[in-house]
Scaffold this active site. Sequence first.
Site, PDB file in Angstrom:
ATOM      1  N   GLY A 101       0.780  -1.227   0.000  1.00  0.00           N
ATOM      2  CA  GLY A 101       0.000   0.000   0.000  1.00  0.00           C
ATOM      3  C   GLY A 101       0.817   1.285   0.000  1.00  0.00           C
ATOM      4  O   GLY A 101       0.267   2.355   0.229  1.00  0.00           O
ATOM      5  N   SER A 102       2.127   1.201  -0.310  1.00  0.00           N
ATOM      6  CA  SER A 102       2.916   2.444  -0.252  1.00  0.00           C
ATOM      7  C   SER A 102       2.532   3.389  -1.395  1.00  0.00           C
ATOM      8  O   SER A 102       2.494   4.611  -1.200  1.00  0.00           O
ATOM      9  CB  SER A 102       4.414   2.144  -0.247  1.00  0.00           C
ATOM     10  OG  SER A 102       4.847   1.664  -1.491  1.00  0.00           O
ATOM     11  N   ASN A 103       2.229   2.850  -2.573  1.00  0.00           N
ATOM     12  CA  ASN A 103       1.784   3.730  -3.665  1.00  0.00           C
ATOM     13  C   ASN A 103       0.403   4.297  -3.371  1.00  0.00           C
ATOM     14  O   ASN A 103       0.113   5.450  -3.707  1.00  0.00           O
ATOM     15  CB  ASN A 103       1.792   2.981  -4.996  1.00  0.00           C
ATOM     16  CG  ASN A 103       3.192   2.887  -5.564  1.00  0.00           C
ATOM     17  OD1 ASN A 103       3.728   3.864  -6.076  1.00  0.00           O
ATOM     18  ND2 ASN A 103       3.813   1.717  -5.424  1.00  0.00           N
ATOM     19  N   LYS A 138     -15.634 -14.891 -11.897  1.00  0.00           N
ATOM     20  CA  LYS A 138     -14.847 -13.659 -11.981  1.00  0.00           C
ATOM     21  C   LYS A 138     -15.680 -12.553 -12.625  1.00  0.00           C
ATOM     22  O   LYS A 138     -15.592 -11.388 -12.245  1.00  0.00           O
ATOM     23  CB  LYS A 138     -13.579 -13.928 -12.801  1.00  0.00           C
ATOM     24  CG  LYS A 138     -12.603 -12.782 -12.778  1.00  0.00           C
ATOM     25  CD  LYS A 138     -11.233 -13.197 -13.259  1.00  0.00           C
ATOM     26  CE  LYS A 138     -10.245 -12.048 -13.133  1.00  0.00           C
ATOM     27  NZ  LYS A 138      -8.886 -12.401 -13.468  1.00  0.00           N
ATOM     28  N   MET A 155      -3.046  -7.409  -7.315  1.00  0.00           N
ATOM     29  CA  MET A 155      -2.497  -8.690  -7.758  1.00  0.00           C
ATOM     30  C   MET A 155      -3.400  -9.486  -8.706  1.00  0.00           C
ATOM     31  O   MET A 155      -3.017 -10.550  -9.155  1.00  0.00           O
ATOM     32  CB  MET A 155      -2.147  -9.567  -6.548  1.00  0.00           C
ATOM     33  CG  MET A 155      -1.078  -8.971  -5.657  1.00  0.00           C
ATOM     34  SD  MET A 155       0.364  -8.442  -6.614  1.00  0.00           S
ATOM     35  CE  MET A 155       1.407  -7.774  -5.332  1.00  0.00           C
ATOM     36  N   ARG A 156      -4.576  -9.011  -8.984  1.00  0.00           N
ATOM     37  CA  ARG A 156      -5.454  -9.785  -9.853  1.00  0.00           C
ATOM     38  C   ARG A 156      -5.340  -9.280 -11.289  1.00  0.00           C
ATOM     39  O   ARG A 156      -5.178  -8.080 -11.515  1.00  0.00           O
ATOM     40  CB  ARG A 156      -6.897  -9.674  -9.395  1.00  0.00           C
ATOM     41  CG  ARG A 156      -7.126 -10.201  -7.999  1.00  0.00           C
ATOM     42  CD  ARG A 156      -8.586 -10.217  -7.696  1.00  0.00           C
ATOM     43  NE  ARG A 156      -9.268 -11.279  -8.429  1.00  0.00           N
ATOM     44  CZ  ARG A 156      -9.379 -12.528  -7.991  1.00  0.00           C
ATOM     45  NH1 ARG A 156      -8.872 -12.879  -6.847  1.00  0.00           N
ATOM     46  NH2 ARG A 156     -10.006 -13.432  -8.702  1.00  0.00           N
ATOM     47  N   ASN A 194      -1.886   1.653 -14.305  1.00  0.00           N
ATOM     48  CA  ASN A 194      -1.108   0.793 -13.400  1.00  0.00           C
ATOM     49  C   ASN A 194       0.308   1.334 -13.297  1.00  0.00           C
ATOM     50  O   ASN A 194       0.784   2.036 -14.196  1.00  0.00           O
ATOM     51  CB  ASN A 194      -1.075  -0.635 -13.963  1.00  0.00           C
ATOM     52  CG  ASN A 194      -0.331  -1.601 -13.065  1.00  0.00           C
ATOM     53  OD1 ASN A 194      -0.496  -1.591 -11.854  1.00  0.00           O
ATOM     54  ND2 ASN A 194       0.518  -2.438 -13.653  1.00  0.00           N
ATOM     55  N   HIS A 223       4.285  -0.079 -12.773  1.00  0.00           N
ATOM     56  CA  HIS A 223       5.060  -1.316 -12.865  1.00  0.00           C
ATOM     57  C   HIS A 223       6.533  -0.987 -12.629  1.00  0.00           C
ATOM     58  O   HIS A 223       7.048  -0.001 -13.176  1.00  0.00           O
ATOM     59  CB  HIS A 223       4.864  -1.935 -14.251  1.00  0.00           C
ATOM     60  CG  HIS A 223       5.547  -3.259 -14.409  1.00  0.00           C
ATOM     61  ND1 HIS A 223       5.039  -4.416 -13.851  1.00  0.00           N
ATOM     62  CD2 HIS A 223       6.685  -3.605 -15.040  1.00  0.00           C
ATOM     63  CE1 HIS A 223       5.856  -5.418 -14.130  1.00  0.00           C
ATOM     64  NE2 HIS A 223       6.857  -4.958 -14.852  1.00  0.00           N
TER      65      HIS A 223
HETATM   66  C1  GRF Z   1       5.035  -1.571  -6.739  1.00  0.00           C
HETATM   67  O1  GRF Z   1       6.403  -1.854  -6.889  1.00  0.00           O
HETATM   68  C2  GRF Z   1       4.363  -1.471  -8.078  1.00  0.00           C
HETATM   69  O2  GRF Z   1       5.198  -1.016  -9.081  1.00  0.00           O
HETATM   70  C3  GRF Z   1       3.967  -2.902  -8.346  1.00  0.00           C
HETATM   71  O3  GRF Z   1       3.596  -3.425  -7.092  1.00  0.00           O
HETATM   72  C4  GRF Z   1       4.305  -2.737  -6.068  1.00  0.00           C
HETATM   73  C5  GRF Z   1       3.291  -2.280  -5.070  1.00  0.00           C
HETATM   74  O4  GRF Z   1       3.900  -1.737  -3.931  1.00  0.00           O
HETATM   75  N1  GRF Z   1       2.882  -2.963  -9.311  1.00  0.00           N
HETATM   76  P1  GRF Z   1       3.002  -1.033  -2.833  1.00  0.00           P
HETATM   77  O5  GRF Z   1       1.948  -2.020  -2.386  1.00  0.00           O
HETATM   78  O6  GRF Z   1       2.390   0.185  -3.451  1.00  0.00           O
HETATM   79  O7  GRF Z   1       3.942  -0.672  -1.704  1.00  0.00           O
END
Ligand code: GRF
Length: 189
Positions: A13-15, A66, A91-92, A108, A110
């Site tokens: 959840g850091s983003n 789904k 993750m889905r 998204n 990445h």
């Molecule tokens: C990040 O590195 C993002 O690029 C990838 O998953 C990670 C999620 O990190 N898709 P967080 O949960 O936001 O800390």
Amino acid sequence: MRARIAIFASGDGSNFEAIVSACRSGLWPASECLMGPARPAAGGGAGAARLGVETFAFSARDYASKADYEARIVSLLDERHIDLVCLAGYMRILSSTLLDAWEGRIVNIHPSLLPAFRGADAIGQAMAAGVKVYGVTVHFVTGEVDGGRIIAQRAVHYEGSDREELTAMIHAVEHELYPEAIGRLLGNE
Ligand code: GRF
């Protein structure tokens, strides 16, 4: 009018927190809500509670298919008048029920310079390949995993071999790049 964004997260959840901070700091005007984690404690659920962000937790297991699961998400996005969906460690893999309704409005982040190192453990893949320039990409989400049009990218130069150090550097760049890219998409830059 303030744009409304939904953040789907199932990792640390850091983003998610970086996006919420950007909303709150006025970097761009948006209100936010969180959806996605199967477990309320996951995907920034704890951070969401701390930050007072409205949270919807869904478990695919509660739905017959789904398609049913995603149809419920689509109706919730409509009910909440969401403008943009931001995946942040979600993750889905999305299927056509959600993508057909929302393509062009789902983004998204990445942890690689796409199109290199798509899919899981992009940082590990890049380290194994011995790259010297890592990076981060914000892109539109399509049916092709990590294959949608690129919105923003930033390089991370690293020649060491400490995965933790590199991951921290990549995360720090993510936390700047994602809010900036969202701001541009919302037309507030
Ligand atoms: C990040 O590195 C993002 O690029 C990838 O998953 C990670 C999620 O990190 N898709 P967080 O949960 O936001 O800390």
